[in-house]
Design a protein around this motif. Structure first.
Motif: not given
Length: 340
Positions: A251-258, A263-268, A274-278
């Motif tokens: 099961f994969e549950m993710q988001y990437a929001v720019n 940029t915020a990336v969630f990966d279960i 949850l990781t933030l890149i700035d």
């Protein structure tokens, strides 16, 4: 103390039983399921995420167990009825619970169709005059990583959202219900509705949708990719959902929001999830652990205790999510953009 009765003891019913055990101000006093093994706790049910559907060590011997859900609804000691039945039964038993004077929790999706959902909304509006509280379990509105994302979108801490991508995919769940497209609605309704609802929660109602998808295990779309169209100046928002992956995929549950400035990336499956890149680099975001079910049910119990209608998610929200999902289904069938 809010006395709860849970109807339907599959994966979500057992998930709710476990969650209620850590919610102050409530206790489960009754359960109902036509299957004797389930209502006595001898037969369990799994879920997509580790720990989901286990029941969390719930003591079935400590509560009344009914084979007939109508008997649970009639039980005078039950204050709140939690409906975790197969989707086509939601409207029937939700409306019955409201008409019996009970508070109501309904698992997602609210109903099999938007039209059926509207009957629950209407019954709840009538019951609200008597102080009854009703809510649908759109759990992503309470999931820690999604709560953080909604707050970041609302307060503009990283600027406006340019693009958001959501992904929720797995292999086909077992059982006759999930094999029947007419009953479950395929992954389009049963799984993808989570992300459709959150898109509307975070960005407002889209003007239109454009979807592609296919059936594999049922007669309904088992995999869907949708672009939600927000007009000039709106974000580019897409979501992929499905249960068409081969057995063993997981099961994969993710988001990437720019955002404009991050940029915020969630990966279960990642650590951190949850990781933030700035401009300062890449770093973990500290969010609470756990899933969305316990905070969701704690919120509902709090609403009941205060006599306050839920606002984080309303039954109308859940019905509107179904309207968007149905438009996605029409877009898959027609190959065209479907206006809302």
């Amino acid at each position: 103390m809010v006395n709860v009765g849970v109807i339907g003891l599959g994966s979500m019913g057992n998930t709710h039983l476990a969650a209620y055990g850590s919610v102050p101000g409530c206790r489960v006093v009754a359960v109902a399921d036509a299957d004797e093994g389930r209502r006595t706790g001898r037969t369990g049910a799994g879920g997509n995420i580790e720990g989901q559907g286990s029941g969390g060590g719930f003591d079935f011997a400590s509560v009344r167990a009914y084979a007939d859900a109508s008997e649970l609804i009639a039980d005078p000691e039950v204050h709140l009825v939690d409906v975790c039945l197969p989707t086509p039964l939601h409207a029937r038993f939700a409306v019955a619970a409201l008409r019996a004077g009970k508070h109501l929790m309904v698992e997602k999706p609210l109903a099999r169709t938007a039209a059926e959902a509207d009957t629950i909304v209407a019954a709840a509006e009538e019951a609200s005059a008597g102080g009854q509280i009703a809510m649908c379990g759109m759990c992503m509105r309470f999931w820690p990583g999604w709560v953080w994302l909604k707050e970041a979108i609302d307060d503009g801490r990283f600027g406006r959202v340019l693009h958001a991508r959501f992904r929720r995919v797995t292999s086909h769940p077992p059982g006759s219900f999930y094999a029947d497209g007419d009953a479950c609605g395929g992954a389009l309704l049963d799984l993808h509705v989570h992300d459709t609802d959150f898109v509307r929660h975070a960005f407002g109602a889209p003007e239109a949708v454009f979807s592609r998808g296919y059936a594999k295990h049922t007669s309904r779309p088992d995999h869907v990719c949708t672009q939600y169209l927000f007009g000039d100046g709106g974000p580019v928002v897409t979501a992929e959902g499905g249960w068409a992956m081969h057995e063993g995929f997981g099961f994969e549950m993710q988001y990437a929001v720019n955002f404009e400035r991050a940029t915020a990336v969630f990966d279960i499956h990642q650590d951190p999830v949850l990781t933030l890149i700035d401009g300062e680099g890449k770093r973990a975001v500290d969010i609470p652990g756990g899933m969305g079910y316990q905070p969701e049910l704690a919120y509902l119990i709090g609403c009941v205790e205060r006599g306050e209608a839920p606002s984080t998610v309303t039954l109308a929200d859940a019905a509107n999510a179904l309207r968007i999902v149905e438009a996605e289904g029409r877009s898959i069938a027609s190959g065209r953009i479907e206006a809302l």
